[in-house]
Design a protein around this motif. Structure first.
Motif, mmCIF file in Angstrom:
data_model
loop_
_atom_site.group_PDB
_atom_site.id
_atom_site.type_symbol
_atom_site.label_atom_id
_atom_site.label_comp_id
_atom_site.label_asym_id
_atom_site.label_seq_id
_atom_site.Cartn_x
_atom_site.Cartn_y
_atom_site.Cartn_z
ATOM 1 N N GLU A 21 0.763 -1.179 -0.041
ATOM 2 C CA GLU A 21 -0.060 0.168 0.002
ATOM 3 C C GLU A 21 1.074 1.129 -0.119
ATOM 4 N N ARG A 22 0.441 2.393 -0.779
ATOM 5 C CA ARG A 22 1.311 3.561 -0.702
ATOM 6 C C ARG A 22 1.119 4.271 0.779
ATOM 7 N N ARG A 23 1.683 4.391 1.306
ATOM 8 C CA ARG A 23 1.675 4.946 2.722
ATOM 9 C C ARG A 23 0.934 6.367 2.665
ATOM 10 N N LEU A 24 -0.070 6.584 3.401
ATOM 11 C CA LEU A 24 -0.496 7.782 3.560
ATOM 12 C C LEU A 24 -0.259 8.491 4.852
ATOM 13 N N LEU A 25 0.635 9.510 4.988
ATOM 14 C CA LEU A 25 0.804 10.169 6.069
ATOM 15 C C LEU A 25 -0.024 11.045 6.796
ATOM 16 N N LEU A 26 -0.164 10.854 7.917
ATOM 17 C CA LEU A 26 -0.988 11.825 8.723
ATOM 18 C C LEU A 26 -0.573 13.125 9.021
ATOM 19 N N PRO A 27 -0.966 14.316 9.127
ATOM 20 C CA PRO A 27 -0.315 15.752 9.374
ATOM 21 C C PRO A 27 0.550 15.083 10.712
ATOM 22 N N HIS A 28 1.755 16.063 10.935
ATOM 23 C CA HIS A 28 2.139 16.025 12.168
ATOM 24 C C HIS A 28 1.521 16.028 13.510
ATOM 25 N N PHE A 29 0.922 17.088 13.578
ATOM 26 C CA PHE A 29 0.019 17.418 14.776
ATOM 27 C C PHE A 29 -1.014 16.193 15.288
ATOM 28 N N GLU A 30 -1.732 15.599 14.075
ATOM 29 C CA GLU A 30 -2.677 14.718 14.271
ATOM 30 C C GLU A 30 -1.738 13.236 14.717
ATOM 31 N N ILE A 93 -2.462 4.460 13.143
ATOM 32 C CA ILE A 93 -1.903 5.586 12.874
ATOM 33 C C ILE A 93 -0.758 5.657 11.645
ATOM 34 N N GLU A 94 -0.017 4.736 11.465
ATOM 35 C CA GLU A 94 0.820 4.740 10.369
ATOM 36 C C GLU A 94 0.076 4.422 9.213
ATOM 37 N N ARG A 95 -1.056 3.622 8.947
ATOM 38 C CA ARG A 95 -1.717 3.186 7.725
ATOM 39 C C ARG A 95 -1.074 2.255 7.105
#
Length: 331
Positions: A21-30, A93-95
Motif C-alpha cells: 500500500e502507498r503509505r498515507l502520512l497523517l499531518p504531524h500534529f494529528e 496511525i501509520e496506515r
C-alpha cells in the motif's frame, strides 16, 4: 493504493494476505496527538493492572481464591496494554503494516488469546461470586485455592489451544499467501463470525448475565430479611438496607453494562450479516472499544474494594519495601 485484496481470518479456509500500500502520512500534529493518546491509554492500562498484580502478590491477606482470579485477569489485561494496544495503535496511525509477515500472523493470535482469557476470567469471577452469595456455607469447601488455580490454568490452556487451532495454518506458514509487504488486514467471514459470536460472546455473556442476576436476586432477598429482622429495634435499618440494595444493583449493573458496551460493537458485522474486516471504516472503533475493557477491568473488579486503595497507598509510598510489609493488615 491497495494492489490486491488483503485478507486474514481467524478460521481455517479463509486466507492470510499481506499487500502493498502507498503509505498515507497523517499531518504531524494529528500523528503526535494520536501517539500521545496511545501512550497514555497503554500506560494507564499497564499501570492499573500492575498495581493489582503487585497488591495481590505481595500482601498475604489477599492470597484468596477470588483475588487469585483477579490476579490472573490482571495479567492478561496487562499484556493487552503492554503489547496489543501499541501494535494496534501503530497499525491505524501509520496506515501501513511495518512489522513483517510473521508479526502479522502472531499479533492476532496474541490479541485473541489475551481477550479470550480475559473473558474466561470474567466468567470464572461470576461463578465465584455466585457460589459465595448463593451457597455461602459450602463456599469455602467448594472453592479452594488449588481448584481456582486449576481453573485458571484450564482457562489459559483453552484460550491458547482454541486460538492456536484457528490460526494453525497461519502460524505454521505465515507468508504462504503473502506477495509483498504492506497492509495486514483481518477478515472473518459471516459464517465464521457467527460461530465465533456464539462461542466467544453469546455463551460466556449468557453465563455471566444469568449468574449475576441470580446473585442480585439472592442479595436483595437477604437484605430484605435483615431489614425485617432489624426494623422492630432500629428504625434506621430500612434506609440502610435500601441504600445497600441500590449499591448492589449499581455495582452489578456497571459490571454487565461496561462488558456489553465494550464487546457488543465488535460483533456488529456478524449480527448485520457482514464479514468482519479490519478494512471496514469503523473497525478501528470496534476494536478499541473491546481493548478498552482491559483498562476498565481493574477499575471494576479492584477499585470497588477498599483493600485496593490501601494497597495503592502502601505501594506508592514504598512502604512495601519495609521488612514484613507483606504481613500488613489490608482487609
Amino acid at each position: 493504493m491497495l494492489t490486491q485484496p488483503t485478507v486474514m481470518s481467524r478460521f481455517p479456509g479463509v486466507h492470510l494476505y499481506v499487500t502493498e500500500e502507498r503509505r498515507l502520512l497523517l499531518p504531524h500534529f494529528e500523528s503526535a496527538l494520536l501517539y500521545t493518546l496511545l501512550a497514555f491509554v497503554s500506560l494507564l492500562t499497564v499501570t492499573l493492572n500492575l498495581l493489582v498484580i503487585i497488591s495481590i502478590s505481595h500482601f498475604q491477606q489477599l492470597h484468596t481464591p477470588t483475588n487469585t482470579l483477579l490476579l490472573s485477569l490482571a495479567v492478561s489485561d496487562l499484556v493487552v496494554g503492554l503489547l496489543v494496544m501499541p501494535i494496534e495503535g501503530l497499525r491505524y496511525i501509520e496506515r501501513c503494516w511495518m512489522l513483517g509477515r510473521l508479526m502479522c500472523a502472531l499479533t492476532p493470535y496474541v490479541s485473541y488469546c489475551m481477550l479470550s482469557a480475559s473473558l474466561g476470567h470474567m466468567v470464572l469471577i461470576s461463578i465465584d461470586r455466585y457460589l459465595a452469595i448463593c451457597d455461602p456455607l459450602l463456599y469455602s469447601s467448594k472453592v479452594t485455592l488449588n481448584r481456582v488455580k486449576i481453573s485458571i490454568c484450564l482457562c489459559w490452556a483453552c484460550s491458547l489451544l482454541y486460538n492456536g487451532c484457528i490460526l494453525m495454518g497461519h502460524l505454521g506458514r505465515p507468508d504462504r499467501f503473502s506477495s509483498c509487504h504492506g497492509k495486514c488486514v483481518v477478515v472473518i467471514s459471516h459464517i465464521s463470525g457467527t460461530l465465533d459470536l456464539f462461542f466467544s460472546f453469546v455463551g460466556p455473556c449468557t453465563v455471566m448475565v444469568v449468574l449475576y442476576m441470580r446473585v442480585f436476586v439472592v442479595a436483595v432477598s437477604q437484605l430484605r430479611v435483615i431489614q425485617s429482622q432489624t426494623a422492630a429495634t432500629k428504625m434506621r435499618a430500612a434506609p440502610t438496607a435500601k441504600r445497600s440494595e441500590r449499591k448492589a444493583a449499581r455495582t452489578l449493573g456497571i459490571v454487565i453494562t461496561v462488558f456489553l458496551m465494550c464487546f457488543c460493537p465488535y460483533y456488529y458485522p456478524a449480527l448485520a450479516g457482514q464479514d468482519t474486516s479490519t478494512s471496514l471504516s469503523y473497525f478501528g472503533v470496534l476494536s478499541w472499544l473491546m481493548l478498552m475493557n482491559s483498562c476498565v477491568n481493574p477499575l471494576i473488579y479492584a477499585l470497588f474494594y477498599p483493600w485496593f486503595r490501601k494497597a495503592i497507598k502502601l505501594i506508592l509510598t514504598l512502604r512495601i519495601l519495609q521488612p514484613h510489609s507483606q504481613e500488613a493488615k489490608i482487609l
